[in-house]
Design a protein around this motif. Sequence first.
Motif, mmCIF file in Angstrom:
data_model
loop_
_atom_site.group_PDB
_atom_site.id
_atom_site.type_symbol
_atom_site.label_atom_id
_atom_site.label_comp_id
_atom_site.label_asym_id
_atom_site.label_seq_id
_atom_site.Cartn_x
_atom_site.Cartn_y
_atom_site.Cartn_z
ATOM 1 N N SER A 142 0.847 -1.283 -0.156
ATOM 2 C CA SER A 142 -0.077 0.082 0.049
ATOM 3 C C SER A 142 0.874 1.298 0.074
ATOM 4 O O SER A 142 0.300 2.299 0.470
ATOM 5 N N TYR A 143 2.192 1.143 -0.393
ATOM 6 C CA TYR A 143 2.841 2.434 -0.621
ATOM 7 C C TYR A 143 3.877 2.125 -1.756
ATOM 8 O O TYR A 143 4.203 0.869 -2.028
ATOM 9 N N SER A 144 4.320 3.173 -2.385
ATOM 10 C CA SER A 144 5.241 3.039 -3.545
ATOM 11 C C SER A 144 6.649 4.083 -3.038
ATOM 12 O O SER A 144 6.526 5.041 -2.270
ATOM 13 N N GLY A 145 7.754 3.714 -4.004
ATOM 14 C CA GLY A 145 9.119 4.596 -3.819
ATOM 15 C C GLY A 145 9.640 4.643 -5.180
ATOM 16 O O GLY A 145 9.541 3.703 -5.853
ATOM 17 N N ALA A 146 10.506 5.714 -5.357
ATOM 18 C CA ALA A 146 11.067 5.791 -6.494
ATOM 19 C C ALA A 146 12.488 6.442 -6.073
ATOM 20 O O ALA A 146 12.722 7.205 -5.188
ATOM 21 N N VAL A 147 13.552 6.004 -7.034
ATOM 22 C CA VAL A 147 14.784 6.648 -7.004
ATOM 23 C C VAL A 147 15.110 7.279 -8.082
ATOM 24 O O VAL A 147 14.985 6.638 -9.181
ATOM 25 N N THR A 148 15.601 8.592 -8.247
ATOM 26 C CA THR A 148 15.725 9.310 -9.312
ATOM 27 C C THR A 148 17.170 9.067 -9.716
ATOM 28 O O THR A 148 18.085 8.332 -9.137
ATOM 29 N N GLN B 92 0.170 10.020 1.945
ATOM 30 C CA GLN B 92 0.936 10.914 1.129
ATOM 31 C C GLN B 92 0.381 10.375 -0.073
ATOM 32 O O GLN B 92 0.935 9.524 -0.626
ATOM 33 N N THR B 93 -0.309 11.454 -0.630
ATOM 34 C CA THR B 93 -1.048 11.035 -2.081
ATOM 35 C C THR B 93 -0.034 11.229 -3.268
ATOM 36 O O THR B 93 -0.387 10.692 -4.379
ATOM 37 N N VAL B 94 0.950 12.191 -3.083
ATOM 38 C CA VAL B 94 1.696 12.319 -4.439
ATOM 39 C C VAL B 94 3.100 12.124 -3.878
ATOM 40 O O VAL B 94 3.360 12.179 -2.571
ATOM 41 N N PRO B 95 4.072 12.000 -4.719
ATOM 42 C CA PRO B 95 5.360 11.756 -4.257
ATOM 43 C C PRO B 95 5.970 12.555 -3.455
ATOM 44 O O PRO B 95 5.792 13.962 -3.896
ATOM 45 N N ARG B 96 6.750 12.372 -2.688
ATOM 46 C CA ARG B 96 7.282 13.417 -1.617
ATOM 47 C C ARG B 96 8.897 12.993 -1.337
ATOM 48 O O ARG B 96 9.102 11.772 -0.970
ATOM 49 N N GLN B 97 9.848 13.772 -1.306
ATOM 50 C CA GLN B 97 11.003 13.315 -1.287
ATOM 51 C C GLN B 97 11.466 12.926 0.343
ATOM 52 O O GLN B 97 10.867 13.850 1.240
ATOM 53 N N VAL B 98 12.273 12.002 0.574
ATOM 54 C CA VAL B 98 12.596 11.591 1.866
ATOM 55 C C VAL B 98 13.895 12.695 2.256
ATOM 56 O O VAL B 98 14.958 12.210 1.807
ATOM 57 N N ILE B 99 13.350 13.462 2.974
ATOM 58 C CA ILE B 99 14.543 14.548 3.256
ATOM 59 C C ILE B 99 15.656 14.066 4.087
ATOM 60 O O ILE B 99 16.735 14.637 3.818
ATOM 61 N N GLU B 100 15.550 13.173 4.970
ATOM 62 C CA GLU B 100 16.359 12.770 5.566
ATOM 63 C C GLU B 100 17.695 12.008 5.011
ATOM 64 O O GLU B 100 18.937 12.159 5.334
ATOM 65 N N LEU B 101 17.529 11.640 3.899
ATOM 66 C CA LEU B 101 18.573 11.094 2.889
ATOM 67 C C LEU B 101 18.929 11.830 1.853
ATOM 68 O O LEU B 101 19.651 11.437 0.986
ATOM 69 N N LYS B 102 18.631 13.064 1.830
ATOM 70 C CA LYS B 102 19.034 14.180 0.685
ATOM 71 C C LYS B 102 20.383 14.260 0.414
ATOM 72 O O LYS B 102 20.810 14.779 -0.576
ATOM 73 N N SER B 103 21.140 14.037 1.678
ATOM 74 C CA SER B 103 22.792 14.177 1.245
ATOM 75 C C SER B 103 23.292 13.004 0.743
ATOM 76 O O SER B 103 24.619 12.980 0.736
ATOM 77 N N HIS B 104 22.542 11.943 0.609
ATOM 78 C CA HIS B 104 23.081 10.503 0.034
ATOM 79 C C HIS B 104 22.588 10.373 -1.249
ATOM 80 O O HIS B 104 21.453 10.731 -1.538
ATOM 81 N N LYS B 105 23.580 9.882 -2.055
ATOM 82 C CA LYS B 105 23.253 9.608 -3.387
ATOM 83 C C LYS B 105 22.782 7.886 -3.281
ATOM 84 O O LYS B 105 23.713 6.865 -2.977
ATOM 85 N N ILE B 106 21.503 7.608 -3.273
ATOM 86 C CA ILE B 106 20.841 6.328 -3.299
ATOM 87 C C ILE B 106 20.937 5.536 -4.549
ATOM 88 O O ILE B 106 20.542 5.987 -5.685
ATOM 89 N N ALA C 102 14.155 0.226 2.910
ATOM 90 C CA ALA C 102 15.701 0.134 3.269
ATOM 91 C C ALA C 102 16.275 0.551 2.038
ATOM 92 O O ALA C 102 15.612 0.548 0.613
ATOM 93 N N ALA C 103 17.536 1.384 2.095
ATOM 94 C CA ALA C 103 18.169 1.927 0.950
ATOM 95 C C ALA C 103 19.428 1.892 1.095
ATOM 96 O O ALA C 103 20.133 1.985 2.327
ATOM 97 N N ILE C 104 20.428 1.662 0.046
ATOM 98 C CA ILE C 104 21.643 1.749 -0.229
ATOM 99 C C ILE C 104 22.274 2.931 -0.839
ATOM 100 O O ILE C 104 21.833 3.122 -2.014
ATOM 101 N N ASN C 105 23.364 3.595 -0.198
ATOM 102 C CA ASN C 105 23.947 4.585 -1.077
ATOM 103 C C ASN C 105 25.044 4.226 -1.627
ATOM 104 O O ASN C 105 25.473 2.736 -1.674
#
Length: 79
Positions: free
Chosen positions: A7-13, A37-51, A62-65
């Motif tokens: 029931s949720y989704s995510g994307a990596v640019t 959250q009905t529209v995509p929103r950036q996960v701010i806590e990881l903005k300084s990492h290239k995922i 989970a994500a790996i940089n």
Amino acid sequence: RIEAGYSYSGAVTTDGVIYTWGNGSFGRLGYVDILKQTVPRQVIELKSHKIVKLALGYYHAAAINDLGVLFSWGRGNSG
């Protein structure tokens, strides 16, 4: 890249930025203040990492940089 969880989704640019949307219960979207959250929103806590990889589970994510560091968030009741 787009990933689907329960029931949720995510994307990596291509720049390594994570966006999530959908049901945010248990913190699985990566926001402390949002339950839905009905529209995509950036996960701010990881903005300084290239995922480079994102995986979504039932109540967790989970994500790996690019340096191989693992980040996880969500329910966490099993360690």
